[in-house]
Motif scaffolding. Structure first.
Motif, PDB file in Angstrom:
ATOM      1  N   LEU A 129      19.044  29.420 -26.871  1.00  0.00           N
ATOM      2  CA  LEU A 129      19.688  29.170 -28.160  1.00  0.00           C
ATOM      3  C   LEU A 129      19.502  30.354 -29.101  1.00  0.00           C
ATOM      4  N   THR A 130      18.339  31.004 -28.993  1.00  0.00           N
ATOM      5  CA  THR A 130      18.135  32.191 -29.809  1.00  0.00           C
ATOM      6  C   THR A 130      19.117  33.287 -29.386  1.00  0.00           C
ATOM      7  N   ASP A 131      19.302  33.461 -28.074  1.00  0.00           N
ATOM      8  CA  ASP A 131      20.280  34.430 -27.569  1.00  0.00           C
ATOM      9  C   ASP A 131      21.670  34.132 -28.116  1.00  0.00           C
ATOM     10  N   LEU A 132      21.989  32.856 -28.196  1.00  0.00           N
ATOM     11  CA  LEU A 132      23.326  32.456 -28.648  1.00  0.00           C
ATOM     12  C   LEU A 132      23.421  32.419 -30.176  1.00  0.00           C
ATOM     13  N   LYS A 133      22.296  32.801 -30.825  1.00  0.00           N
ATOM     14  CA  LYS A 133      22.225  32.818 -32.296  1.00  0.00           C
ATOM     15  C   LYS A 133      22.490  31.424 -32.890  1.00  0.00           C
ATOM     16  N   ILE A 134      21.984  30.414 -32.221  1.00  0.00           N
ATOM     17  CA  ILE A 134      22.095  29.056 -32.760  1.00  0.00           C
ATOM     18  C   ILE A 134      20.769  28.706 -33.416  1.00  0.00           C
ATOM     19  N   PRO A 135      20.782  28.385 -34.728  1.00  0.00           N
ATOM     20  CA  PRO A 135      19.520  28.112 -35.427  1.00  0.00           C
ATOM     21  C   PRO A 135      18.833  26.872 -34.850  1.00  0.00           C
ATOM     22  N   LEU A 136      17.535  27.033 -34.581  1.00  0.00           N
ATOM     23  CA  LEU A 136      16.767  25.938 -33.972  1.00  0.00           C
ATOM     24  C   LEU A 136      16.385  24.881 -34.984  1.00  0.00           C
ATOM     25  N   VAL A 140      21.502  19.244 -36.040  1.00  0.00           N
ATOM     26  CA  VAL A 140      22.596  19.542 -35.114  1.00  0.00           C
ATOM     27  C   VAL A 140      23.939  19.023 -35.636  1.00  0.00           C
ATOM     28  N   GLY A 141      23.898  18.037 -36.529  1.00  0.00           N
ATOM     29  CA  GLY A 141      25.132  17.543 -37.135  1.00  0.00           C
ATOM     30  C   GLY A 141      25.833  18.603 -37.961  1.00  0.00           C
ATOM     31  N   LYS A 142      25.068  19.641 -38.373  1.00  0.00           N
ATOM     32  CA  LYS A 142      25.662  20.697 -39.201  1.00  0.00           C
ATOM     33  C   LYS A 142      26.114  21.893 -38.365  1.00  0.00           C
ATOM     34  N   LEU A 143      25.875  21.837 -37.069  1.00  0.00           N
ATOM     35  CA  LEU A 143      26.331  22.929 -36.199  1.00  0.00           C
ATOM     36  C   LEU A 143      27.796  22.707 -35.844  1.00  0.00           C
ATOM     37  N   SER A 144      28.440  23.774 -35.352  1.00  0.00           N
ATOM     38  CA  SER A 144      29.827  23.607 -34.911  1.00  0.00           C
ATOM     39  C   SER A 144      29.840  22.846 -33.593  1.00  0.00           C
ATOM     40  N   GLY A 145      31.022  22.359 -33.232  1.00  0.00           N
ATOM     41  CA  GLY A 145      31.140  21.587 -31.996  1.00  0.00           C
ATOM     42  C   GLY A 145      30.672  22.381 -30.791  1.00  0.00           C
ATOM     43  N   GLY A 146      31.048  23.664 -30.735  1.00  0.00           N
ATOM     44  CA  GLY A 146      30.659  24.514 -29.615  1.00  0.00           C
ATOM     45  C   GLY A 146      29.152  24.728 -29.574  1.00  0.00           C
ATOM     46  N   GLN A 147      28.558  24.929 -30.756  1.00  0.00           N
ATOM     47  CA  GLN A 147      27.105  25.130 -30.808  1.00  0.00           C
ATOM     48  C   GLN A 147      26.369  23.876 -30.362  1.00  0.00           C
ATOM     49  N   ARG A 148      26.917  22.735 -30.778  1.00  0.00           N
ATOM     50  CA  ARG A 148      26.297  21.471 -30.381  1.00  0.00           C
ATOM     51  C   ARG A 148      26.325  21.315 -28.860  1.00  0.00           C
ATOM     52  N   ALA A 149      27.477  21.658 -28.291  1.00  0.00           N
ATOM     53  CA  ALA A 149      27.600  21.570 -26.834  1.00  0.00           C
ATOM     54  C   ALA A 149      26.580  22.489 -26.163  1.00  0.00           C
ATOM     55  N   LEU A 165      25.133  15.891 -13.917  1.00  0.00           N
ATOM     56  CA  LEU A 165      26.440  15.255 -14.061  1.00  0.00           C
ATOM     57  C   LEU A 165      26.987  15.615 -15.437  1.00  0.00           C
ATOM     58  N   LEU A 166      28.057  16.375 -15.464  1.00  0.00           N
ATOM     59  CA  LEU A 166      28.557  16.867 -16.744  1.00  0.00           C
ATOM     60  C   LEU A 166      29.995  16.401 -16.945  1.00  0.00           C
ATOM     61  N   ASP A 167      30.202  15.676 -18.042  1.00  0.00           N
ATOM     62  CA  ASP A 167      31.524  15.135 -18.336  1.00  0.00           C
ATOM     63  C   ASP A 167      32.215  16.046 -19.346  1.00  0.00           C
ATOM     64  N   GLU A 168      33.169  16.807 -18.890  1.00  0.00           N
ATOM     65  CA  GLU A 168      33.911  17.757 -19.740  1.00  0.00           C
ATOM     66  C   GLU A 168      32.959  18.606 -20.575  1.00  0.00           C
ATOM     67  N   PRO A 169      32.036  19.292 -19.938  1.00  0.00           N
ATOM     68  CA  PRO A 169      31.012  19.985 -20.725  1.00  0.00           C
ATOM     69  C   PRO A 169      31.548  21.213 -21.460  1.00  0.00           C
ATOM     70  N   VAL A 170      32.592  21.808 -20.947  1.00  0.00           N
ATOM     71  CA  VAL A 170      33.015  23.089 -21.525  1.00  0.00           C
ATOM     72  C   VAL A 170      34.190  22.919 -22.471  1.00  0.00           C
ATOM     73  N   ALA A 171      34.619  21.670 -22.682  1.00  0.00           N
ATOM     74  CA  ALA A 171      35.810  21.443 -23.505  1.00  0.00           C
ATOM     75  C   ALA A 171      35.658  22.033 -24.908  1.00  0.00           C
ATOM     76  N   ALA A 172      34.421  21.985 -25.433  1.00  0.00           N
ATOM     77  CA  ALA A 172      34.217  22.432 -26.811  1.00  0.00           C
ATOM     78  C   ALA A 172      33.942  23.940 -26.910  1.00  0.00           C
ATOM     79  N   LEU A 173      33.829  24.590 -25.758  1.00  0.00           N
ATOM     80  CA  LEU A 173      33.405  25.994 -25.788  1.00  0.00           C
ATOM     81  C   LEU A 173      34.606  26.946 -25.796  1.00  0.00           C
ATOM     82  N   ASP A 174      34.411  28.120 -26.423  1.00  0.00           N
ATOM     83  CA  ASP A 174      35.468  29.134 -26.372  1.00  0.00           C
ATOM     84  C   ASP A 174      35.451  29.777 -24.986  1.00  0.00           C
ATOM     85  N   PRO A 175      36.498  30.507 -24.611  1.00  0.00           N
ATOM     86  CA  PRO A 175      36.602  31.011 -23.238  1.00  0.00           C
ATOM     87  C   PRO A 175      35.396  31.841 -22.800  1.00  0.00           C
TER      88      PRO A 175
END
Lengths: 311, 328
Positions: A129-136, A140-149, A165-175
């Motif tokens: 998460l640090t690599d992805l620059k997502i604040p720890l 999490v409700g204040k993160l973007s959908g992609g960050q939450r994913a 088992l992942l149900d549509e895990p990448v739907a919220a992520l950018d390419p």
């Protein structure tokens, strides 16, 4: 169902992470999944594909033990899904809605996971998460959908399950994030022998990492097996517009597209095609998927066909 | 799991603790004032032998605090609504059950820890409020002798603990069944009020057969201590119940139409002495009072608490069955 290791005097058959037979789930009179018999060998990444409402989520929930089958058997990691810490420790399930406690931070989730799991790689989550620059420390409700994913995916990997088992895990992520995550998944599989089942509509993404396929349509299994084998069993035949009953007799025609000049067939082969009038070509995963999905809604095709023939 | 419960509910728990602290400060300060006011009044009335009517002349404390104390009748419902109802429902709504239940813990474990801590918190809530109110009401109880009466009985002793446990259990069960917080809160409130009303009105008077005492209409009788009066009235010469009519004059508790005309004093005749026939007629009437004696107070507290604890246990059992049997 008898766990494999209890069968005396016999080596366990080719280890399957997942085995179902006749698996059925009905909600009232509606079948969400009917007579589903599939298997996924250990260490594979399996794509779960199908139109909306085909039963993908139902299948994943049955495998995770969150739902109970109406009929049929399911074996996951050699056991029937049940309320048992050891069973649950080996399964990672991420629902489509990405359920996280909105008012808790990623760090809170990491600590909760540490309290609730026998194996827990907290450091890997923090690093990722640090690599992805997502604040720890942000809720999490204040993160973007992609960050939450990303948080949810990192958490599920920290659990170090044997089956993911992942149900549509990448739907919220950018390419880019998508490619990144799928790469990570492939690495995890290579490193630990993890088995993954992931559902998605993004066939191109799936094609890149998956080696196994389960195709559902109308609550039923259409295809299940090794992707390369499945692709090799199918061909697209393009030929003049003429009677195709000969081909239909010896092969299974999945989809027919007729225009006044030519006929295109997607067939599941049953031996070689010996009809010089048709030109055979290999099929891509995308074509295969669309072919099987199109089968599900044939009305449009049929109409076109009729119009063509009346001319 | 305890860590997660605390992390999830720490705001609720902190708020509850703050409310308890505020109530404690208020009741301790006013309670001390009332106690000293009562004791000095006792000393004063003993000096001039007027203690018999102390309860009608002395008012303790102030109306606002007294009203707040009566409001603690609703305290158990509060925890049912804001702690119980969201416990399962809010998680089902947000889908976080799918997070919790896919960690390496069973649903049973998850539920046990969550419900356990919530019940403990509810018991503390009910217990602290009841302890404060019971202590605060001490002088008033001694003076008014009404601790056994509905409305007072319900906010003192051990029953508030049982009510709180019941309310929280009701909220949890409603939330588990409905899986939505707001409807669960509505059901909790309605259910709590309904069950409390039914038990208070229909069951409580009959925990132990009430005592009925008959006495001559010309004499008087008051049970001792903080008794709970259920009924009173007058029976005629043949054991028939005398109906009271507010329009008629009453002689020794008996409406004039039951008595010979000679008993009724005519207007303006001072120093009326009823004739012998009247006294004889009166002697055939008896008054009665039906009541629960004061010494049954704790037995009633125990029985009522038992009823609500059994209900709470049943609701928790329903919750367990629902959550373990149903798909997530």
């Amino acid at each position: 169902m008898i766990p494999m290791q209890e069968v005396p005097g016999r080596a366990p058959p080719g280890p399957n992470a997942i085995e179902t037979s006749g698996l059925t789930k009905r909600y009232g009179k509606v079948s969400a999944l009917a007579d589903c018999t599939v298997s996924v060998p250990e260490g594979r990444i399996c794509a779960l594909i199908g139109p909306n409402g085909a039963g993908k989520t139902t299948l994943l929930r049955l495998l995770a033990g969150l739902a109970r089958p109406t009929a049929g058997q399911v074996t996951v990691n050699g056991a029937t899904p049940r309320q048992d810490p050891a069973f649950l420790a080996d399964i990672g399930y991420l629902a489509q809605e990405i359920p996280l406690y909105r008012r808790m931070s990623a760090e809170d989730h990491i600590r909760a996971g540490a309290h609730l799991n026998p194996r827990w790689d907290a450091e890997s989550v923090r690093e990722r998460l640090t690599d992805l620059k997502i604040p720890l420390d942000r809720a999490v409700g204040k993160l973007s959908g992609g960050q939450r994913a990303q948080v949810a995916l990192a958490l599920i990997l920290a659990k170090q399950p044997r089956l993911l088992l992942l149900d549509e895990p990448v739907a919220a992520l950018d390419p880019l994030a998508r490619r990144n995550f799928l790469g990570l998944l492939a690495d995890a599989v290579a490193a630990s022998g993890l088995t993954v089942v992931l559902s998605s509509h993004l066939v191109a993404d799936l094609e890149r990492v998956c080696d196994q396929l389960i195709m559902l349509a109308s609550s039923r299994v259409q295809l299940c097996g090794d992707i390369e084998e499945i692709l090799a069993e199918h061909q697209i035949l393009v030929g003049p517009r003429k009677d195709t009953t000969a081909i239909e007799r010896s092969h299974r025609v999945v989809q027919v597209t007729r225009t006044p000049r030519q006929t295109t067939l997607l067939v599941r082969l049953n031996g070689p095609v010996i009809d010089p009038a048709f030109e055979a070509s290999d099929v891509s995963l995308e074509e295969l998927v669309l072919g099987y999905m199109g089968q599900d809604a044939p009305a449009a095709t049929v109409q076109l066909t009729t119009v063509g023939e009346e001319k | 799991m305890t860590w997660l419960v605390w992390r999830q509910h720490r705001v609720q728990f902190t708020l509850g603790a703050a409310l308890l602290a505020a109530l404690a400060v208020l009741l301790v300060i006013t309670g001390l004032q009332m106690a000293s006011q009562y004791h000095s009044a006792l000393v004063a009335c003993a000096a001039n032998h007027s203690c018999a009517n102390l309860s009608s002349t002395l008012f303790l404390g102030n109306h606002a605090v007294g009203f707040l104390v009566i409001l603690t009748l609703g305290a158990p419902a509060l925890v049912g609504l804001f702690w119980g109802a969201p416990l399962v429902a809010a998680e089902a709504e947000a889908g976080t059950t799918q997070f919790a239940w896919m960690q390496s813990i069973t649903r049973k474990h998850w539920l046990t820890v969550k419900v356990g801590w919530m019940l403990l918190a509810a018991a503390i809530w009910g217990g602290v409020i009841s302890a404060l109110v019971t202590w605060w009401s001490g002088p008033d109880n001694a003076m008014q002798l009404d601790a056994f009466k509905p409305g007072r009985f319900d906010i003192m002793g051990i029953v508030p603990v049982a009510y709180s446990l019941f309310a929280v259990a009701l909220g949890i069960a409603a939330g588990a069944l409905l899986r939505r917080t707001l409807p669960a809160m509505v059901v909790t409130l309605a259910g709590f009020i309904a069950v409390r009303a039914i038990v208070t009105l229909l069951l409580r008077p009959h925990y132990i057969s009430a005592v009925t005492v008959f006495y001559k209409a010309t004499s008087s009788f008051t049970p001792s201590g903080s008794f709970w009066q259920l009924a009173s009235g007058v029976v005629g010469p043949h054991g028939e119940l005398v109906t009271q009519n507010t329009n008629l004059p009453v002689i020794d508790g008996i409406p004039a139409n039951y008595l010979p005309a000679a008993c009724v004093p005519s207007q303006g005749r001072g120093g009326f002495r009823p004739p012998l026939s009247c006294t004889q007629a009166l002697s055939h009437f008896r008054e009665f009072v039906t009541y629960q004696p004061a010494d049954r107070y704790w037995a009633f507290q125990g029985i009522e608490s038992g009823i609500f604890l059994v209900l709470a246990a049943a609701l928790i059992a329903v919750t367990v069955v629902v959550l373990l049997r149903r798909d997530a």
